[in-house]
Design a protein around this motif. Structure first.
Motif, PDB file in Angstrom:
ATOM      1  N   GLY A  45      28.182  30.181  29.925  1.00  0.00           N
ATOM      2  CA  GLY A  45      26.858  30.616  30.347  1.00  0.00           C
ATOM      3  C   GLY A  45      26.795  30.737  31.847  1.00  0.00           C
ATOM      4  N   GLY A  46      26.516  31.945  32.334  1.00  0.00           N
ATOM      5  CA  GLY A  46      26.526  32.191  33.768  1.00  0.00           C
ATOM      6  C   GLY A  46      25.150  32.417  34.349  1.00  0.00           C
TER       7      GLY A  46
ATOM      8  N   GLY B  28      26.661  37.732  30.023  1.00  0.00           N
ATOM      9  CA  GLY B  28      25.762  38.670  30.698  1.00  0.00           C
ATOM     10  C   GLY B  28      24.465  38.934  29.968  1.00  0.00           C
ATOM     11  N   GLU B  29      23.827  37.870  29.428  1.00  0.00           N
ATOM     12  CA  GLU B  29      22.572  38.038  28.700  1.00  0.00           C
ATOM     13  C   GLU B  29      21.512  37.070  29.217  1.00  0.00           C
ATOM     14  OE1 GLU B  29      23.801  37.327  24.697  1.00  0.00           O
ATOM     15  OE2 GLU B  29      24.515  39.386  24.403  1.00  0.00           O
ATOM     16  N   PRO B  30      21.129  37.181  30.492  1.00  0.00           N
ATOM     17  CA  PRO B  30      20.131  36.248  31.032  1.00  0.00           C
ATOM     18  C   PRO B  30      18.768  36.437  30.385  1.00  0.00           C
ATOM     19  CG  PRO B  30      20.575  38.010  32.601  1.00  0.00           C
ATOM     20  CD  PRO B  30      21.584  38.160  31.502  1.00  0.00           C
ATOM     21  N   ARG B  31      18.086  35.327  30.131  1.00  0.00           N
ATOM     22  CA  ARG B  31      16.788  35.379  29.478  1.00  0.00           C
ATOM     23  C   ARG B  31      15.775  36.166  30.292  1.00  0.00           C
ATOM     24  NH1 ARG B  31      12.645  30.264  28.698  1.00  0.00           N
ATOM     25  NH2 ARG B  31      11.152  31.318  27.346  1.00  0.00           N
ATOM     26  N   ASN B  32      15.835  36.037  31.622  1.00  0.00           N
ATOM     27  CA  ASN B  32      14.813  36.661  32.460  1.00  0.00           C
ATOM     28  C   ASN B  32      15.183  38.059  32.933  1.00  0.00           C
ATOM     29  OD1 ASN B  32      16.817  35.954  34.239  1.00  0.00           O
ATOM     30  ND2 ASN B  32      15.502  34.791  35.640  1.00  0.00           N
TER      31      ASN B  32
ATOM     32  N   VAL C 229      27.723  23.655  28.013  1.00  0.00           N
ATOM     33  CA  VAL C 229      27.085  24.758  27.297  1.00  0.00           C
ATOM     34  C   VAL C 229      25.757  25.051  27.990  1.00  0.00           C
ATOM     35  CG1 VAL C 229      26.092  25.546  25.122  1.00  0.00           C
ATOM     36  CG2 VAL C 229      28.198  24.186  25.122  1.00  0.00           C
ATOM     37  N   ALA C 230      25.699  26.209  28.618  1.00  0.00           N
ATOM     38  CA  ALA C 230      24.498  26.639  29.342  1.00  0.00           C
ATOM     39  C   ALA C 230      24.138  28.046  28.890  1.00  0.00           C
ATOM     40  CB  ALA C 230      24.734  26.584  30.848  1.00  0.00           C
ATOM     41  N   THR C 231      24.095  28.221  27.574  1.00  0.00           N
ATOM     42  CA  THR C 231      23.923  29.535  26.964  1.00  0.00           C
ATOM     43  C   THR C 231      22.463  29.959  26.837  1.00  0.00           C
ATOM     44  OG1 THR C 231      24.236  28.341  24.884  1.00  0.00           O
ATOM     45  CG2 THR C 231      26.088  29.627  25.691  1.00  0.00           C
ATOM     46  N   GLY C 232      21.530  29.083  27.203  1.00  0.00           N
ATOM     47  CA  GLY C 232      20.124  29.463  27.242  1.00  0.00           C
ATOM     48  C   GLY C 232      19.518  29.703  25.875  1.00  0.00           C
ATOM     49  N   LEU C 233      18.543  30.572  25.858  1.00  0.00           N
ATOM     50  CA  LEU C 233      17.854  30.904  24.613  1.00  0.00           C
ATOM     51  C   LEU C 233      17.460  32.370  24.618  1.00  0.00           C
ATOM     52  CD1 LEU C 233      14.593  31.184  25.358  1.00  0.00           C
ATOM     53  CD2 LEU C 233      14.721  28.709  25.372  1.00  0.00           C
ATOM     54  N   LYS C 234      17.050  32.824  23.452  1.00  0.00           N
ATOM     55  CA  LYS C 234      16.593  34.203  23.287  1.00  0.00           C
ATOM     56  C   LYS C 234      15.116  34.190  22.913  1.00  0.00           C
ATOM     57  CE  LYS C 234      17.382  38.374  20.508  1.00  0.00           C
ATOM     58  NZ  LYS C 234      18.166  38.986  19.403  1.00  0.00           N
ATOM     59  N   ASP C 235      14.340  35.082  23.536  1.00  0.00           N
ATOM     60  CA  ASP C 235      12.923  35.201  23.208  1.00  0.00           C
ATOM     61  C   ASP C 235      12.723  36.218  22.096  1.00  0.00           C
ATOM     62  OD1 ASP C 235      11.693  33.422  25.098  1.00  0.00           O
ATOM     63  OD2 ASP C 235      12.207  34.848  26.677  1.00  0.00           O
ATOM     64  N   GLU C 236      12.141  35.774  20.978  1.00  0.00           N
ATOM     65  CA  GLU C 236      11.760  36.695  19.909  1.00  0.00           C
ATOM     66  C   GLU C 236      10.280  37.018  20.068  1.00  0.00           C
ATOM     67  OE1 GLU C 236      12.726  35.255  16.049  1.00  0.00           O
ATOM     68  OE2 GLU C 236      14.867  35.673  16.276  1.00  0.00           O
ATOM     69  N   LEU C 237      10.005  38.277  20.367  1.00  0.00           N
ATOM     70  CA  LEU C 237       8.637  38.692  20.651  1.00  0.00           C
ATOM     71  C   LEU C 237       7.867  39.004  19.371  1.00  0.00           C
ATOM     72  CD1 LEU C 237       9.518  41.030  23.632  1.00  0.00           C
ATOM     73  CD2 LEU C 237       8.346  38.829  23.778  1.00  0.00           C
ATOM     74  N   PRO C 238       6.556  38.827  19.391  1.00  0.00           N
ATOM     75  CA  PRO C 238       5.766  39.166  18.207  1.00  0.00           C
ATOM     76  C   PRO C 238       5.901  40.653  17.882  1.00  0.00           C
ATOM     77  CG  PRO C 238       4.345  38.701  20.102  1.00  0.00           C
ATOM     78  CD  PRO C 238       5.719  38.294  20.485  1.00  0.00           C
ATOM     79  N   PRO C 239       5.978  40.998  16.589  1.00  0.00           N
ATOM     80  CA  PRO C 239       6.228  42.388  16.188  1.00  0.00           C
ATOM     81  C   PRO C 239       4.979  43.260  16.253  1.00  0.00           C
ATOM     82  CG  PRO C 239       6.033  41.026  14.250  1.00  0.00           C
ATOM     83  CD  PRO C 239       5.928  40.081  15.422  1.00  0.00           C
ATOM     84  N   VAL C 240       4.436  43.351  17.435  1.00  0.00           N
ATOM     85  CA  VAL C 240       3.276  44.221  17.666  1.00  0.00           C
ATOM     86  C   VAL C 240       3.759  45.431  18.458  1.00  0.00           C
ATOM     87  CG1 VAL C 240       1.054  44.433  18.841  1.00  0.00           C
ATOM     88  CG2 VAL C 240       1.624  42.324  17.606  1.00  0.00           C
ATOM     89  N   PRO C 241       3.501  46.648  17.979  1.00  0.00           N
ATOM     90  CA  PRO C 241       3.975  47.840  18.691  1.00  0.00           C
ATOM     91  C   PRO C 241       3.588  47.844  20.162  1.00  0.00           C
ATOM     92  CG  PRO C 241       3.092  48.453  16.550  1.00  0.00           C
ATOM     93  CD  PRO C 241       2.786  46.991  16.737  1.00  0.00           C
TER      94      PRO C 241
END
Length: 327
Positions: free
Chosen positions: A17-18, A42-46, A112-124
């Motif tokens: 995790g970078g 290469g998948e930073p949360r922000n 392990v510094a792999t962070g997390l993924k944000d799952e957004l509400p399924p609103v168009p």
């Protein structure tokens, strides 16, 4: 970035995790002269955000620039960085991390510094505008959108709290109850919402209204449109803890996801296995994640030092007890 060509290579520490936590741990370890590898997918949360806030001396810097500077800094101390994904990990005497590119790298300690993924509400419209005028954190974005017309999309039982919090940045806040039954305000909630000047709108949200590439409203399924300039949402956090689980680290269920059990330094229940940043907890802002990484890096260096000294002491004692060889 250093390119490593060997099929298998050994290090003292591997950091998976970078982001802020991983780079901070690597910086400390590099300065401590530890042979360290950072594996970064290469998948930073922000990444969707144009800037980050609240980091003293870095306030307003773009996340991409922040990471670029961090990579330059660790390179000064001989830390290697490889753009790859860790797909598996095992442990015998040391940790063996298999990368998607085919290499296996080994180390005595693993962060392990792999962070997390944000799952957004399924609103168009929400995903397309996330990080712009659809945001989630008032401490990250509140100042930049202050005094505009806010909407809060109810997605969890904490949505009332979110609406109350953001009222500090705007006197014009509307809470959309949407479809989340547990977000239905209690009598106490309603009194607080009224005191904060927050309007409560029942009904399911159908989508966002966007004009000239900016949010102008929130549309309900019944066709009503409420003019809004900013929408706060609460993404579902999905911690990236697969590697920790593979190694048998104890995990704990929280209201914000499943995270590893760690001590104050970031050490998990598996010796030599550390977690830092959003891989260890939901509420780590960039500055907090960097702090966690720093703390883990310093603790790891101490662990390695004492382990090596204990081996040297044991070896010296064994030599002293060995019988002399007659000539």
């Amino acid at each position: 970035m250093v390119t490593v060509t060997e099929k298998t290579q050994e290090y003292e520490v591997i950091v998976v995790g970078g982001g802020a936590a991983g780079l901070s741990a690597a910086l400390v370890l590099g300065r401590a002269r530890r042979r360290t590898l950072v594996v970064d997918a290469g998948e930073p949360r922000n990444a969707p955000a144009a800037h980050m806030q609240g980091y003293l001396s870095r306030d307003g810097m773009s996340p991409a620039r922040f990471l670029a500077v961090g990579r330059e800094e660790i390179a000064r101390y001989g830390v290697e960085l490889v753009r790859d994904r860790a797909v598996d990990v095992t442990r015998a005497e040391d940790f063996a991390v298999r990368l998607a590119g085919g290499r296996t790298v080994r180390a005595r300690q693993l962060v392990v510094a792999t962070g997390l993924k944000d799952e957004l509400p399924p609103v168009p419209g929400v995903a397309e505008r996330f990080g712009r005028d659809v945001v989630h954190c008032p401490y990250c974005h509140g100042w930049e959108v202050r005094d505009q017309a806010f909407g809060v999309l109810a997605t969890t039982a904490m949505s009332v709290h979110q609406a109350l919090m953001v009222s500090q940045w705007s006197a014009d806040v509307t809470l959309f109850l949407h479809t989340v039954a547990e977000a239905e305000p209690t009598d106490e909630d309603l009194r607080r919402l009224a005191a904060a000047g927050v309007r409560v709108v029942p009904g399911e949200v159908a989508g966002l209204v966007v004009e000239d590439d900016r949010l102008t409203g929130v549309r309900l399924v019944d066709g009503q449109v409420h003019e809004r300039e900013v929408l706060f949402v609460a993404p579902r956090a999905v911690p990236r803890t697969d590697l920790l689980a593979r190694l048998g680290a104890e995990l704990s269920e929280t209201p914000f996801g499943t995270y590893p059990v760690v001590d104050g330094r970031g050490l998990t229940t598996v010796p030599g296995l550390w977690a830092a940043g959003n891989a260890s907890g939901f509420a780590e802002q960039v500055v907090n994640a960097a702090s966690r990484g720093y703390r883990a890096g310093a603790a790891i260096n101490g662990e390695l030092l004492m382990a090596d000294l204990d081996l040297a002491v044991a070896a010296g004692a064994a030599d002293a007890e060995a019988p002399a060889v007659r000539r």
